[in-house]
Design a protein around this motif. Structure first.
Motif, short mmCIF file in Angstrom:
data_model
loop_
_atom_site.label_atom_id
_atom_site.label_comp_id
_atom_site.label_asym_id
_atom_site.label_seq_id
_atom_site.Cartn_x
_atom_site.Cartn_y
_atom_site.Cartn_z
N LEU A 109 38.14 41.91 44.54
CA LEU A 109 36.91 42.04 43.75
C LEU A 109 36.01 40.81 43.94
N VAL A 110 36.64 39.62 43.83
CA VAL A 110 35.91 38.36 43.99
C VAL A 110 35.22 38.34 45.36
N GLU A 111 35.92 38.81 46.38
CA GLU A 111 35.36 38.83 47.72
C GLU A 111 34.19 39.81 47.81
N ARG A 112 34.37 41.00 47.24
CA ARG A 112 33.28 42.00 47.26
C ARG A 112 32.03 41.46 46.56
N GLN A 113 32.23 40.70 45.47
CA GLN A 113 31.09 40.17 44.73
C GLN A 113 30.48 38.94 45.42
N GLY A 114 31.16 38.44 46.45
CA GLY A 114 30.65 37.26 47.15
C GLY A 114 30.81 35.98 46.34
#
Lengths: 209, 209
Positions: free
Chosen positions: B113-118
């Motif tokens: 999730l953190v990665e998808r949100q940048g």
């Protein structure tokens, strides 16, 4: 199914199931002999809700009984059931100062906010009082810059509520909707708090490092 | 000013002020004679922060000492101070199940999730563990529809964090920034929870009545 099977499927010990029946949290099974009763799938679902309310929600047995009663009341529509479920999860943890003049000011501020957002909310909604309590605490502590950004927070809260309601409306029945309202609010607050801090870490790093 | 004046300005009784000095929460005043010390404006500000941490935040004296130490440490930059302040308010209230395999799955889900949100967030951030704990609890309770809407909740949380950081960056000094992080998170969670319920009442009325 017999109580042993109900206990196995739900993970709740048989004596605890009997206690819930005595306390009117769970409907009694259908009696098939002097010492035996039959339970069905609805008992399994209901037990899951009861455990979630007690353990995750931290509700008292009396509060759980109120939620269950609202769920089972024949004349309540979905909105009423959701209202009853919601009232169980509207504690803020901020000590009330309802007799202080600043509480009335805070209530007026929240009412004005509700109007600006175009929300239709009863004057007696516990959520309104809860919001006013927190606002009062922020003002008493001199954190007026937070209190002045109410609209930005309200917009974010509305986006959260939109997602909440999308989830609730897709649930198949009233029990499961109430479960979504209660668990969604209790666990959802914790989830949102954690995600907010993650986003803060990211934004704080960009701003200050 | 003398201790009587400091007590009057801060609303904290003199014996309590002396206790905070003994416990290293508050710097001692400048000694002017055997029985007297002089305090200044910084003592007033610091007392307000200490009271807020103890009373509103519900922190222990030891936890307050850690926050104060981070604030006063000369080598900490703003990001570090905010990090220390933030760690004091990252408890979720959801019991940890760190040894269960589902916790590792939840951690992986939050990382994705953190990665998808940048977002740029350390792997060791307590907020990451906290988010994973709530996600694990939702999955264990069969509330997968909430767990599947993580991105919508993350976007709302990011909007909240943006407002939080706007407020923090406008504060005049590190003490007051830390105060904004701590009170903003503790009271801000309660505010957001109440506003979320207000928005739910409004949206639920439109949907179901």
């Amino acid at each position: 199914m017999r109580i042993a099977e109900l206990s196995r499927l739900s993970g709740v010990p048989a004596p605890t199931i009997k206690y819930y029946v005595r306390e009117s949290l769970l409907a009694p099974g259908e009696r098939t002999s002097r010492n035996q009763a039959q339970y069905d799938e609805r008992h399994v679902t209901r037990l899951r809700l009861i455990r979630a309310l007690l353990e995750v929600g931290g509700l008292s047995v009396a509060a759980v009984r109120d939620v269950i009663a609202a769920l089972d009341s024949p004349e309540t529509g979905t909105h009423k059931v959701l209202g009853a479920a919601q009232q169980t999860v509207t504690a803020t943890g901020v000590a009330g100062h309802h007799d202080e003049p600043c509480h009335q000011e805070a209530v007026a501020e929240i009412r004005a906010l509700v109007e600006r957002q175009g929300w239709t909310v009863s004057e007696h909604s516990p959520a309104l009082t809860a919001a006013a309590e927190v606002l009062g605490a922020l003002r008493r502590l001199g954190q007026d810059d937070f209190a002045d950004r109410l609209d930005a927070y309200a917009r974010a809260a509305d986006a959260v509520a939109a997602t909440d309601l999308e989830i609730v409306r897709k649930r198949p029945d009233a029990d499961s909707m109430a479960e979504a309202v209660i668990l969604g609010n209790i666990l959802g607050d914790a989830l949102l708090a954690a995600l907010r801090r993650l986003a803060q870490v990211h934004r704080s790093g960009r701003l200050f490092e």
